[in-house]
Design a protein around this motif. Structure first.
Motif, PDB file in Angstrom:
ATOM      1  N   TRP A  48       0.877  -1.192   0.000  1.00 24.79           N
ATOM      2  CA  TRP A  48       0.000   0.000   0.000  1.00 24.79           C
ATOM      3  C   TRP A  48       0.905   1.229   0.000  1.00 24.79           C
ATOM      4  CZ3 TRP A  48      -4.351   2.294  -0.945  1.00 24.79           C
ATOM      5  CH2 TRP A  48      -4.792   3.408  -0.236  1.00 24.79           C
ATOM      6  N   THR A  49       0.965   1.901  -1.161  1.00 29.95           N
ATOM      7  CA  THR A  49       1.860   3.056  -1.305  1.00 29.95           C
ATOM      8  C   THR A  49       1.027   4.255  -1.762  1.00 29.95           C
ATOM      9  OG1 THR A  49       2.195   2.547  -3.631  1.00 29.95           O
ATOM     10  CG2 THR A  49       3.784   1.572  -2.078  1.00 29.95           C
ATOM     11  N   PRO A  50       1.603   5.465  -1.689  1.00 30.88           N
ATOM     12  CA  PRO A  50       0.851   6.639  -2.189  1.00 30.88           C
ATOM     13  C   PRO A  50       0.460   6.448  -3.660  1.00 30.88           C
ATOM     14  CG  PRO A  50       2.752   7.352  -0.925  1.00 30.88           C
ATOM     15  CD  PRO A  50       2.857   5.851  -1.048  1.00 30.88           C
ATOM     16  N   GLU A  51       1.330   5.765  -4.419  1.00 29.83           N
ATOM     17  CA  GLU A  51       1.001   5.546  -5.845  1.00 29.83           C
ATOM     18  C   GLU A  51      -0.233   4.641  -5.981  1.00 29.83           C
ATOM     19  OE1 GLU A  51       3.492   3.180  -8.366  1.00 29.83           O
ATOM     20  OE2 GLU A  51       1.882   3.534  -9.834  1.00 29.83           O
ATOM     21  N   VAL A  52      -0.303   3.577  -5.159  1.00 30.55           N
ATOM     22  CA  VAL A  52      -1.475   2.685  -5.203  1.00 30.55           C
ATOM     23  C   VAL A  52      -2.726   3.480  -4.793  1.00 30.55           C
ATOM     24  CG1 VAL A  52      -2.537   0.642  -4.156  1.00 30.55           C
ATOM     25  CG2 VAL A  52      -0.118   0.599  -4.762  1.00 30.55           C
ATOM     26  N   PHE A  74      -5.892  -2.774   2.351  1.00 27.38           N
ATOM     27  CA  PHE A  74      -5.645  -4.213   2.168  1.00 27.38           C
ATOM     28  C   PHE A  74      -6.142  -4.695   0.801  1.00 27.38           C
ATOM     29  CE2 PHE A  74      -5.916  -3.468   6.689  1.00 27.38           C
ATOM     30  CZ  PHE A  74      -4.742  -4.051   7.127  1.00 27.38           C
ATOM     31  N   MET A  75      -7.114  -3.975   0.238  1.00 27.60           N
ATOM     32  CA  MET A  75      -7.711  -4.397  -1.036  1.00 27.60           C
ATOM     33  C   MET A  75      -7.033  -3.726  -2.232  1.00 27.60           C
ATOM     34  SD  MET A  75     -11.704  -4.099  -0.032  1.00 27.60           S
ATOM     35  CE  MET A  75     -12.413  -5.164   1.199  1.00 27.60           C
ATOM     36  N   ALA A  76      -6.723  -2.433  -2.078  1.00 23.49           N
ATOM     37  CA  ALA A  76      -6.278  -1.634  -3.229  1.00 23.49           C
ATOM     38  C   ALA A  76      -5.042  -2.212  -3.936  1.00 23.49           C
ATOM     39  CB  ALA A  76      -6.036  -0.193  -2.790  1.00 23.49           C
ATOM     40  N   PRO A  77      -4.006  -2.692  -3.205  1.00 27.13           N
ATOM     41  CA  PRO A  77      -2.843  -3.233  -3.938  1.00 27.13           C
ATOM     42  C   PRO A  77      -3.224  -4.423  -4.827  1.00 27.13           C
ATOM     43  CG  PRO A  77      -2.271  -2.804  -1.649  1.00 27.13           C
ATOM     44  CD  PRO A  77      -3.762  -2.648  -1.749  1.00 27.13           C
TER      45      PRO A  77
END
Ligand code: 13P
Ligand code: SF4
Length: 374
Positions: A48-52, A74-77
């Protein structure tokens, strides 16, 4: 005709001395095989990063009414990785209305009820279909796309209706009722579809039964859908004793208690529910018809008498409506998760295969349904 008394006959495996039936449960999935490792793509990062966060912000907008912000990292990546892997694999994701909101709204290319998914499967241009739904849905996609790769993220995603009857049971029914046409709900295995005259879904069941021009029709395997259809047509229906383990748990009493608590509440139900539930509902229809009913009628408060995730998906779209969720989860639909979809795309697992002779016969029944004019 009264729902309770509508059927002309009701049969089960015990009537043919055949208690063993259904698709055998697939074994639990083991670790990645050497073959899968050989075709694996490099794994995208799951941090989970600012880019994600930036890349998935527009997707979070679609589900923010039903997914709390604390769950999104937890979902976005996975969502970002799945959407990239789809392009690399030239794959499309077909998702049923019962898939969880992050799957249905954030990674699916096409979402809908069983009928729409079957029709859309015939139009897919991509090389690979990832079916986010249960095994019979993935089989339907494979039947309609024999040359494509069809993957299901967890092949143990079954269905109590599909496992209630075999092709052999259909042959025995035909012997018992010679000349009576047989309609199979799409919630059946390819083996069963190969033995019947035509398929139906809950969207078109009455139309399919009446299209046969017969005074009696065998309709399998859902006894409750069969009772519902029998109450809507003059055609006599002989049914099979199958039931959906999710919808058969609802009761009329439960719905009456919602009405007592709020006399203005609207109650809409799927036709896989038992007759006392349907008798209590203000509207009955397939998952797509239920969604359209909510879109068109915009009730203040509505009870969706079906699988829980569908209410979440409609709520994501229409947050101003209050959804009462009696909430019976389909354990099979819930086997499909973001990490398993990601695994499907990285390793091209779990491939759905059907004996080509069975697939050819089953295709006739599915296509006959799809080609019916409205
Ligand atoms: P629909 O065809 O209405 O989407 O239903 C499929 C299903 O499995 C319902 O339980
Ligand atoms: Fe099968 Fe019922 Fe699950 Fe639908 S909800 S897939 S009919 S078990």
């Amino acid at each position: 005709m009264a729902l309770e008394t509508a059927l002309a006959g009701l049969y089960g495996p015990e009537d043919f001395g055949n208690p063993v039936h259904g698709r055998p449960a697939a074994p639990a999935r083991s670790r990645v095989t050497a073959e899968e490792r050989a075709r694996a793509l490099p794994m995208p990062s799951l941090e989970w990063t600012p880019e994600v966060e930036r890349a998935t912000a527009h997707l979070y907008e679609k589900v923010k009414a039903v997914i709390p912000p604390v769950e999104w990292p937890f979902m976005a990546p996975y969502i970002k990785a799945i959407n990239e892997l789809k392009r690399e694999r030239n794959a499309v994701i077909l998702a049923h209305n019962y898939q969880t909101p992050e799957i249905f709204n954030c990674v699916a290319d096409i979402g809908g009820d069983s009928l729409k998914l079957a029709i859309e499967a015939t139009k897919v241009k991509a090389d690979t279909i990832i079916q986010c739904g249960v095994h019979f849905m993935a089989e339907t996609s494979k039947i309609l796309n024999p040359a494509k790769t069809v993957l299901i993220p967890d092949s143990r995603a079954g269905c109590s209706l599909a496992s209630s009857i075999t092709g052999e049971d259909v042959r025995l029914l035909r012997e018992r009722f010679p000349g009576v046409p047989v309609v199979a709900y799409v919630n059946t295995s390819a083996d069963v579809k190969a033995e019947v005259d035509i398929c139906c879904t809950s969207s078109n069941a009455v139309q399919v039964v009446e299209s046969l021009g017969a005074d009696t029709v065998i309709m399998l395997p859902d006894q409750y859908l069969a009772k519902y259809v029998a109450s809507k047509t003059r055609v006599k229906i002989i049914a099979w004793k199958g039931a959906c383990e999710v919808h058969e748990r609802f009761t009329g009493d439960e719905l009456r208690s919602y009405r007592t608590a709020d006399p203005g509440v609207q109650i809409i139900a799927h036709p896989e529910c038992p007759p006392d539930v349907i008798a209590e509902a203000d509207f009955t229809g397939s998952t797509a018809h239920m969604i359209n009913w909510v879109r068109d009628n915009k009730p203040k408060r509505v009870v969706l008498v079906t699988e829980c995730s569908m209410a979440d998906n409609v709520q994501a779209e229409l947050p101003q409506i209050e959804f009462v969720k009696p909430c019976n989860l389909c354990p099979h639909m819930k086997r499909i998760t973001l990490p398993k979809i990601w695994g499907s795309l990285v390793y091209m697992r779990e491939e759905v295969t059907i004996d080509p002779m069975i697939a050819d016969k089953a295709r006739r029944s599915v296509e006959r349904m799809i080609n019916l004019k409205n």
